[in-house]
Design an enzyme around this catalytic site. Structure first.
Site, PDB file in Angstrom:
ATOM      1  N   LYS A 211       0.836  -1.198   0.000  1.00  0.00           N
ATOM      2  CA  LYS A 211       0.000   0.000   0.000  1.00  0.00           C
ATOM      3  C   LYS A 211       0.875   1.254   0.000  1.00  0.00           C
ATOM      4  CE  LYS A 211      -3.459   2.367   2.772  1.00  0.00           C
ATOM      5  NZ  LYS A 211      -4.385   2.336   3.892  1.00  0.00           N
ATOM      6  N   GLU A 217      10.473  -4.621   4.534  1.00  0.00           N
ATOM      7  CA  GLU A 217      10.551  -6.044   4.161  1.00  0.00           C
ATOM      8  C   GLU A 217      10.246  -6.215   2.671  1.00  0.00           C
ATOM      9  OE1 GLU A 217       8.879  -4.806   6.693  1.00  0.00           O
ATOM     10  OE2 GLU A 217       9.204  -5.988   8.514  1.00  0.00           O
ATOM     11  N   GLY A 274      -4.869  -1.769   5.117  1.00  0.00           N
ATOM     12  CA  GLY A 274      -4.064  -2.902   4.653  1.00  0.00           C
ATOM     13  C   GLY A 274      -4.753  -4.233   4.905  1.00  0.00           C
ATOM     14  N   ARG A 275      -5.283  -4.418   6.104  1.00  0.00           N
ATOM     15  CA  ARG A 275      -5.876  -5.719   6.455  1.00  0.00           C
ATOM     16  C   ARG A 275      -7.277  -5.890   5.871  1.00  0.00           C
ATOM     17  NH1 ARG A 275      -4.751  -2.439  10.515  1.00  0.00           N
ATOM     18  NH2 ARG A 275      -6.375  -1.568  11.838  1.00  0.00           N
ATOM     19  N   GLU A 360      -4.791  -6.715  14.761  1.00  0.00           N
ATOM     20  CA  GLU A 360      -4.274  -5.394  14.383  1.00  0.00           C
ATOM     21  C   GLU A 360      -5.398  -4.359  14.500  1.00  0.00           C
ATOM     22  OE1 GLU A 360      -0.732  -4.758  11.468  1.00  0.00           O
ATOM     23  OE2 GLU A 360      -2.496  -4.193  10.324  1.00  0.00           O
ATOM     24  N   HIS A 391      -5.440 -33.434  17.718  1.00  0.00           N
ATOM     25  CA  HIS A 391      -4.370 -34.299  18.215  1.00  0.00           C
ATOM     26  C   HIS A 391      -3.215 -33.468  18.758  1.00  0.00           C
ATOM     27  CE1 HIS A 391      -6.277 -37.989  16.860  1.00  0.00           C
ATOM     28  NE2 HIS A 391      -6.782 -37.205  15.919  1.00  0.00           N
ATOM     29  N   LYS A 515       9.439  -1.010  14.118  1.00  0.00           N
ATOM     30  CA  LYS A 515      10.050  -0.661  12.825  1.00  0.00           C
ATOM     31  C   LYS A 515      11.174   0.343  13.036  1.00  0.00           C
ATOM     32  CE  LYS A 515       5.804  -0.833  10.020  1.00  0.00           C
ATOM     33  NZ  LYS A 515       4.907   0.004   9.227  1.00  0.00           N
TER      34      LYS A 515
HETATM   35  O1  F6P Z   1       2.285  -4.000   9.930  1.00  0.00           O
HETATM   36  C1  F6P Z   1       1.756  -2.786   9.615  1.00  0.00           C
HETATM   37  C2  F6P Z   1       1.252  -2.695   8.231  1.00  0.00           C
HETATM   38  O2  F6P Z   1       1.076  -1.355   7.945  1.00  0.00           O
HETATM   39  C3  F6P Z   1      -0.043  -3.472   7.979  1.00  0.00           C
HETATM   40  O3  F6P Z   1      -1.147  -2.816   8.456  1.00  0.00           O
HETATM   41  C4  F6P Z   1      -0.003  -3.615   6.517  1.00  0.00           C
HETATM   42  O4  F6P Z   1      -0.929  -4.543   6.051  1.00  0.00           O
HETATM   43  C5  F6P Z   1       1.436  -4.031   6.324  1.00  0.00           C
HETATM   44  O5  F6P Z   1       2.157  -3.244   7.269  1.00  0.00           O
HETATM   45  C6  F6P Z   1       2.010  -3.840   4.964  1.00  0.00           C
HETATM   46  O6  F6P Z   1       1.963  -2.509   4.559  1.00  0.00           O
HETATM   47  P1  F6P Z   1       2.160  -2.083   3.049  1.00  0.00           P
HETATM   48  O7  F6P Z   1       1.061  -2.694   2.251  1.00  0.00           O
HETATM   49  O8  F6P Z   1       2.125  -0.600   3.046  1.00  0.00           O
HETATM   50  O9  F6P Z   1       3.490  -2.618   2.589  1.00  0.00           O
END
Ligand code: F6P
Length: 551
Positions: A211, A217, A274-275, A360, A391, A515
């Site tokens: 987003k 990452e 995002g979620r 979240e 199990h 972060k």
């Molecule tokens: O972990 C925080 C967060 O902002 C989530 O809410 C989101 O889904 C994820 O990081 C990834 O964010 P982006 O889509 O901006 O890379």
């Protein structure tokens, strides 16, 4: 009273009434509730679209449900819901509309945010995604060397990974079986390494899903993927990247900066959290996998439950009910967690997806006005598919000291074209689901154990207390539409709880500190740089790490 003219939740008469009512129910057993009311199972059942919901195995009576609905009315759940659907900026700390429901609204709908109808934009992107997906699926989209794409690798994290990865597994039976789909999220290089090690770069398409397009990452993995691709193709950028990289983002500037042509970008908007984003452009990998038509069927499933949530009266409103039941256990029975137990192999990632959605959203400890809350908020959500869990950890569910409300999710039909023997296994799978709900609710009394001739000293060990609440969600089959219905059900359940608890379910400030600290600590690992103010424990760990790495 707070700034929104609302009293503190735990001082409301509706809250106090529920507390008193809880005391009255302290000794009540589900066995008794079922004996008292032969119509209970029938009365405590809802049908929403394809979802059949049995909530009779809950520690509730008509009075409980009435009191819970009064709490929802007093806390303005319906008003906040309507404000969300209208596009008001109910994400107050980020001053944003919360309009994931617009992503699945029909093209004729009018939904305004900042004075603009957002629906045409949504439809436009869906159309572009459809054209692109068809081209990749048919082989019309060619890689740099002219070969067709055989593998799609989605690189993203959190909401830019969990949704498509979960839905890809869930709808595997509907996917293009001649293609492969992989999902890379972890900044651990092993994730990307394992995803691409057996791939031909000439046949690989990377979808970079972020987003913000700033998530470390994702950008790190995307950069490494680009290096891998260019090295493998012996190419030096431009053309090759354009054929093998597309972006899903709200941030065109950063996408261009990364080197992806914005013609190859599928956009979404800041009013999609995002979620809550996998039915936006973030779902592109899924759309390539299942095709645009199936994707639209899934959106229709979401929309069906959106409409149900928006219009159904409180007594029949499933997300409202599930949300309130969670509040009942979390706030009045001290339940700390909630298990989601799908009896479907295809839903292997469903609970992991719900963890972000729920934890979240509602893992907050200040209210919408910034005051510390004086009540429990979101539960720990966990679980894996049955029967594997049976199990492993079900022992604790049945005989442990903790109350853990659970959702049991199952389907009447297996989806994939299984061989006949495997089709027959489906009844065994579902028999397990029904048996677990039964055992958790009704248990086994000491007398029943004795009647089996069990030695007296073993009777306590073989007794099952029961009285452990479950919701059973049953549907015909796990189709794209049913998946959409299920997810929307949970989205709105989470909404209801956040509304009652008076927290902002749509921000996620709690992920920021880690972060920032990771960025500060990294130079200490790589260069041995001094990090001002580093605590003794972390400094010791960093030193040990460097020693182990021979630095
Ligand atoms: O972990 C925080 C967060 O902002 C989530 O809410 C989101 O889904 C994820 O990081 C990834 O964010 P982006 O889509 O901006 O890379």
């Amino acid at each position: 009273m707070n700034a929104e003219g609302r009293s503190r939740l735990d001082q409301m008469p509706e809250w106090t009434a529920l507390g008193k009512h809880r005391e009255q129910l302290a000794e009540v057993h589900l066995r008794e509730l079922f004996e008292r009311d032969p119509a209970r199972a029938e009365r405590y059942t809802l049908q929403v679209g394809d979802l059949h919901l049995d909530y009779s195995k809950h520690l509730v009576t008509d009075e409980t449900l009435g009191l819970l609905r009064e709490l929802a009315a007093a806390t303005g759940v319906a008003e906040l819901r309507d404000a969300m659907f209208r596009g008001e900026k109910i994400n107050i700390t980020e001053r944003r509309s919360v309009l994931h429901t617009a992503l699945r609204a029909p093209g004729s709908a009018v939904i305004m945010s900042d004075g603009e109808n957002v629906v045409p934009g949504v439809q436009h992107v869906l159309t572009r995604m459809g054209i692109f997906s068809d081209r990749v699926r048919s082989g019309d989209w060619k890689g740099h060397t002219g070969k067709r794409i055989k593998t799609v690798v989605n690189i993203g994290i959190g909401g830019s990974d969990l949704g498509p990865a979960m839905a890809y597994e869930a709808l595997r039976a509907y996917t293009h079986r001649d293609m492969q789909f992989r999902f890379v999220s972890n900044v651990d290089g092993a994730d990307l390494h394992e995803a691409v090690r057996d791939l031909d770069p000439a046949e690989t398409l990377f979808i970079i899903a972020s987003k913000t397009f700033t998530t470390i990452e994702t950008i790190t993995n995307a950069t490494s993927a680009r290096e891998w691709l260019l090295a493998g193709l012996g190419a030096d950028g431009g053309e090759a990247v354009a054929k093998h990289f597309v972006a899903l983002s709200t941030n065109a500037e950063k996408v261009a900066e990364f080197g992806i042509d914005t013609d190859n970008m599928f956009e979404f908007w800041d009013w999609v959290g995002g979620r809550y984003s996998f039915d936006s452009a973030i779902g592109l990998s899924l759309m390539v996998a299942i095709g645009p038509e199936r994707f639209r069927e899934m959106l229709a499933g979401f929309h069906l439950v959106d409409e149900h949530f928006r219009t159904a009266p409180p007594e029949e409103n499933a997300p409202l009910l599930l949300g309130l039941l969670g509040i009942w256990y979390g706030n009045f029975w001290d339940a700390q967690s909630h298990a989601v137990l799908p009896y479907s192999h295809y839903l292997s990632k469903f609970t992991a997806y719900l963890q972000q959605l729920d934890m979240e959203s509602n893992g907050k400890s200040v209210d919408r006005q910034g005051n510390r809350v004086g009540w429990q908020t979101g539960p720990v959500v966990w679980g894996t598919p049955g029967t594997n869990g049976q199990h492993a950890y079900y022992q604790l569910l049945h005989q442990g000291t903790k109350m853990i409300p659970a959702d049991l999710i199952g389907f009447a039909e297996p989806v994939a074209d299984l061989q006949p023997g495997l089709v027959a296994q489906h009844d065994l799978l579902m028999a397990n689901l029904f048996a677990q709900g039964q055992a958790l609710a009704f248990g086994k009394t000491p007398d029943e154990v004795r009647a089996e001739g069990v030695a007296e000293e073993l009777v306590p060990h073989k007794t099952f207390p029961g009285n452990r609440p479950t919701t059973t969600i049953l549907a015909g089959e796990l189709s794209p539409s049913v998946l959409g219905q299920l997810i929307a059900l949970y989205e709105h359940k989470v909404f209801v709880q956040g509304a009652v608890w008076n927290i902002d379910s749509f921000d996620q400030w709690g992920v920021e500190l880690g972060k920032v600290l990771a960025k500060r600590v990294e130079p200490a690992l790589t260069e041995g740089a001094e990090v001002p103010g580093l605590d003794a424990s972390t400094a010791g760990l960093v030193a040990k790490y460097r020693e182990l790495r021979g630095r």
